[in-house]
Design a protein around this motif. Structure first.
Motif, PDB file in Angstrom:
ATOM      1  N   PRO A  99      15.860   2.953 -67.942  1.00  0.00           N
ATOM      2  CA  PRO A  99      16.422   3.866 -66.939  1.00  0.00           C
ATOM      3  C   PRO A  99      15.705   3.753 -65.592  1.00  0.00           C
ATOM      4  O   PRO A  99      16.341   3.842 -64.538  1.00  0.00           O
ATOM      5  N   ASP A 100      14.369   3.545 -65.630  1.00  0.00           N
ATOM      6  CA  ASP A 100      13.615   3.415 -64.375  1.00  0.00           C
ATOM      7  C   ASP A 100      14.179   2.280 -63.525  1.00  0.00           C
ATOM      8  O   ASP A 100      14.379   2.449 -62.313  1.00  0.00           O
ATOM      9  N   ALA A 101      14.439   1.133 -64.152  1.00  0.00           N
ATOM     10  CA  ALA A 101      14.923  -0.019 -63.407  1.00  0.00           C
ATOM     11  C   ALA A 101      16.313   0.237 -62.844  1.00  0.00           C
ATOM     12  O   ALA A 101      16.625  -0.129 -61.706  1.00  0.00           O
ATOM     13  N   VAL A 102      17.158   0.882 -63.631  1.00  0.00           N
ATOM     14  CA  VAL A 102      18.527   1.185 -63.181  1.00  0.00           C
ATOM     15  C   VAL A 102      18.498   2.141 -61.997  1.00  0.00           C
ATOM     16  O   VAL A 102      19.176   1.934 -60.983  1.00  0.00           O
ATOM     17  N   LEU A 103      17.705   3.182 -62.105  1.00  0.00           N
ATOM     18  CA  LEU A 103      17.690   4.216 -61.068  1.00  0.00           C
ATOM     19  C   LEU A 103      16.977   3.741 -59.810  1.00  0.00           C
ATOM     20  O   LEU A 103      17.363   4.119 -58.696  1.00  0.00           O
ATOM     21  N   ASP A 104      15.949   2.906 -59.956  1.00  0.00           N
ATOM     22  CA  ASP A 104      15.316   2.298 -58.783  1.00  0.00           C
ATOM     23  C   ASP A 104      16.339   1.459 -58.017  1.00  0.00           C
ATOM     24  O   ASP A 104      16.413   1.513 -56.784  1.00  0.00           O
ATOM     25  N   ALA A 105      17.117   0.671 -58.768  1.00  0.00           N
ATOM     26  CA  ALA A 105      18.114  -0.183 -58.129  1.00  0.00           C
ATOM     27  C   ALA A 105      19.210   0.646 -57.479  1.00  0.00           C
ATOM     28  O   ALA A 105      19.687   0.322 -56.380  1.00  0.00           O
ATOM     29  N   LEU A 106      19.620   1.719 -58.132  1.00  0.00           N
ATOM     30  CA  LEU A 106      20.649   2.591 -57.569  1.00  0.00           C
ATOM     31  C   LEU A 106      20.171   3.221 -56.268  1.00  0.00           C
ATOM     32  O   LEU A 106      20.898   3.232 -55.259  1.00  0.00           O
ATOM     33  N   ALA A 107      18.943   3.742 -56.282  1.00  0.00           N
ATOM     34  CA  ALA A 107      18.402   4.370 -55.070  1.00  0.00           C
ATOM     35  C   ALA A 107      18.281   3.356 -53.939  1.00  0.00           C
ATOM     36  O   ALA A 107      18.607   3.648 -52.782  1.00  0.00           O
ATOM     37  N   GLY A 108      17.813   2.151 -54.249  1.00  0.00           N
ATOM     38  CA  GLY A 108      17.692   1.125 -53.222  1.00  0.00           C
ATOM     39  C   GLY A 108      19.038   0.718 -52.665  1.00  0.00           C
ATOM     40  O   GLY A 108      19.184   0.495 -51.455  1.00  0.00           O
ATOM     41  N   SER A 109      20.031   0.627 -53.530  1.00  0.00           N
ATOM     42  CA  SER A 109      21.373   0.263 -53.077  1.00  0.00           C
ATOM     43  C   SER A 109      21.931   1.308 -52.129  1.00  0.00           C
ATOM     44  O   SER A 109      22.535   0.980 -51.096  1.00  0.00           O
ATOM     45  N   LEU A 110      21.736   2.566 -52.459  1.00  0.00           N
ATOM     46  CA  LEU A 110      22.213   3.632 -51.580  1.00  0.00           C
ATOM     47  C   LEU A 110      21.461   3.635 -50.246  1.00  0.00           C
ATOM     48  O   LEU A 110      22.056   3.858 -49.192  1.00  0.00           O
ATOM     49  N   ALA A 111      20.167   3.370 -50.287  1.00  0.00           N
ATOM     50  CA  ALA A 111      19.385   3.353 -49.052  1.00  0.00           C
ATOM     51  C   ALA A 111      19.891   2.292 -48.089  1.00  0.00           C
ATOM     52  O   ALA A 111      19.764   2.447 -46.863  1.00  0.00           O
ATOM     53  N   ARG A 112      20.476   1.235 -48.623  1.00  0.00           N
ATOM     54  CA  ARG A 112      21.026   0.173 -47.778  1.00  0.00           C
ATOM     55  C   ARG A 112      22.420   0.490 -47.250  1.00  0.00           C
ATOM     56  O   ARG A 112      23.004  -0.311 -46.527  1.00  0.00           O
ATOM     57  N   ARG A 113      22.914   1.666 -47.596  1.00  0.00           N
ATOM     58  CA  ARG A 113      24.256   2.065 -47.152  1.00  0.00           C
ATOM     59  C   ARG A 113      24.187   3.432 -46.470  1.00  0.00           C
ATOM     60  O   ARG A 113      24.619   4.450 -47.023  1.00  0.00           O
ATOM     61  N   PRO A 114      23.632   3.459 -45.265  1.00  0.00           N
ATOM     62  CA  PRO A 114      23.453   4.740 -44.576  1.00  0.00           C
ATOM     63  C   PRO A 114      24.758   5.474 -44.309  1.00  0.00           C
ATOM     64  O   PRO A 114      24.772   6.701 -44.238  1.00  0.00           O
ATOM     65  N   LEU A 115      25.866   4.747 -44.168  1.00  0.00           N
ATOM     66  CA  LEU A 115      27.138   5.426 -43.903  1.00  0.00           C
ATOM     67  C   LEU A 115      27.484   6.355 -45.062  1.00  0.00           C
ATOM     68  O   LEU A 115      27.871   7.516 -44.846  1.00  0.00           O
ATOM     69  N   ALA A 208      12.122   6.072 -52.723  1.00  0.00           N
ATOM     70  CA  ALA A 208      11.163   6.482 -53.749  1.00  0.00           C
ATOM     71  C   ALA A 208      11.457   7.891 -54.247  1.00  0.00           C
ATOM     72  O   ALA A 208      11.413   8.163 -55.464  1.00  0.00           O
ATOM     73  N   ARG A 209      11.764   8.795 -53.310  1.00  0.00           N
ATOM     74  CA  ARG A 209      12.015  10.187 -53.712  1.00  0.00           C
ATOM     75  C   ARG A 209      13.301  10.302 -54.532  1.00  0.00           C
ATOM     76  O   ARG A 209      13.347  11.015 -55.534  1.00  0.00           O
ATOM     77  N   LEU A 210      14.339   9.588 -54.101  1.00  0.00           N
ATOM     78  CA  LEU A 210      15.599   9.649 -54.828  1.00  0.00           C
ATOM     79  C   LEU A 210      15.446   9.047 -56.220  1.00  0.00           C
ATOM     80  O   LEU A 210      15.922   9.616 -57.214  1.00  0.00           O
ATOM     81  N   SER A 211      14.781   7.903 -56.315  1.00  0.00           N
ATOM     82  CA  SER A 211      14.590   7.264 -57.604  1.00  0.00           C
ATOM     83  C   SER A 211      13.831   8.181 -58.562  1.00  0.00           C
ATOM     84  O   SER A 211      14.210   8.336 -59.740  1.00  0.00           O
TER      85      SER A 211
END
Length: 231
Positions: A99-115, A208-211
């Motif tokens: 789950p850590d890896a999935v959620l880290d990736a999800l948070a990073g993906s969202l961070a790259r989409r500020p819109l 980091a906070r979102l993850s």
């Protein structure tokens, strides 16, 4: 699109293909403005000026500026969900990712989409105010379908989540993004103020906070609702 000839062509659009092309011009202008200013500072008048039209002509395509951003958000989400599987750890029934890896990736993906983050942050405070019931219903129905898609992607990678739990995770993800994004992107005065070492704790690292928050949420969901076979 600023000269008179282009404006006249825009106004003369009559067939579905032309109307869709004009609609996309408006959405593109809205995305450009959103990259420059927060939602709260973008008016329908400014959007119309950027496109090169009167407000009346823009309203032929979208009833309010909120309707423009509703459409923009759902289109951005649809595109993101097309790309997201490649950004998340691969789903593997035999050996699912942590789950850590999935959620880290999800948070990073969202961070790259500020819109997406900006518009999710504005939903409750800005975008659900000056809008008709029919427009809100249409937006929310489409938005709900997109949330189900996201829940499916997450459940494939965190199979311990039940169907209802995965959908709750998506709902809470939106709430967390809406909460963290403004604090992670403060005004220039706040940015300068928190450079003080005594205020270092006030700085918000969005990814980091979102993850971390999502990991806590998943732990709570798994504890509150044990997996149900076939759910």
């Amino acid at each position: 699109m600023s000269d008179t000839g282009e404006q006249l062509n825009f106004q003369r659009a009559r067939n579905p293909e032309q109307r869709e092309a004009r609609r996309r011009v408006i959405l593109g202008a809205a995305a450009q403005l959103l990259a420059e200013s927060p939602v709260s500072e973008i008016s329908l008048r400014e959007l119309a000026r950027r496109v090169g039209l009167s407000k009346t002509n823009v309203v032929r395509y979208f009833e309010t500026r909120e309707a423009v951003f509703f459409a923009l958000l759902n289109e951005a989400l649809d595109e993101w969900l097309d790309d997201l599987p490649a950004e998340l750890p691969a789903a593997s029934p035999a050996e699912p990712p942590s789950p850590d890896a999935v959620l880290d990736a999800l948070a990073g993906s969202l961070a790259r989409r500020p819109l997406i983050c900006e518009l999710w942050s504005a939903l409750g405070t800005e975008l659900e105010r000056n809008i008709s019931t029919d427009a809100v219903r249409a937006f929310k129905l489409t938005h709900a379908e997109l949330q189900v898609r996201l829940a499916g992607l997450l459940r494939e990678r965190i199979p311990a989540l039940t169907g209802p739990a995965s959908r709750e995770l998506v709902s809470l993800t939106i709430v967390l993004v809406a909460g963290f994004w403004p604090f992670a992107n403060p005004s220039p005065a706040v940015v300068e103020a928190v450079e003080d070492p005594l205020l270092a704790h006030s700085r918000v690292d969005f990814t980091a906070r979102l993850s971390r928050a999502l990991l806590v949420v998943v732990g709570g969901l798994l504890a509150a609702e044990p997996p149900t076979p076939g759910a």
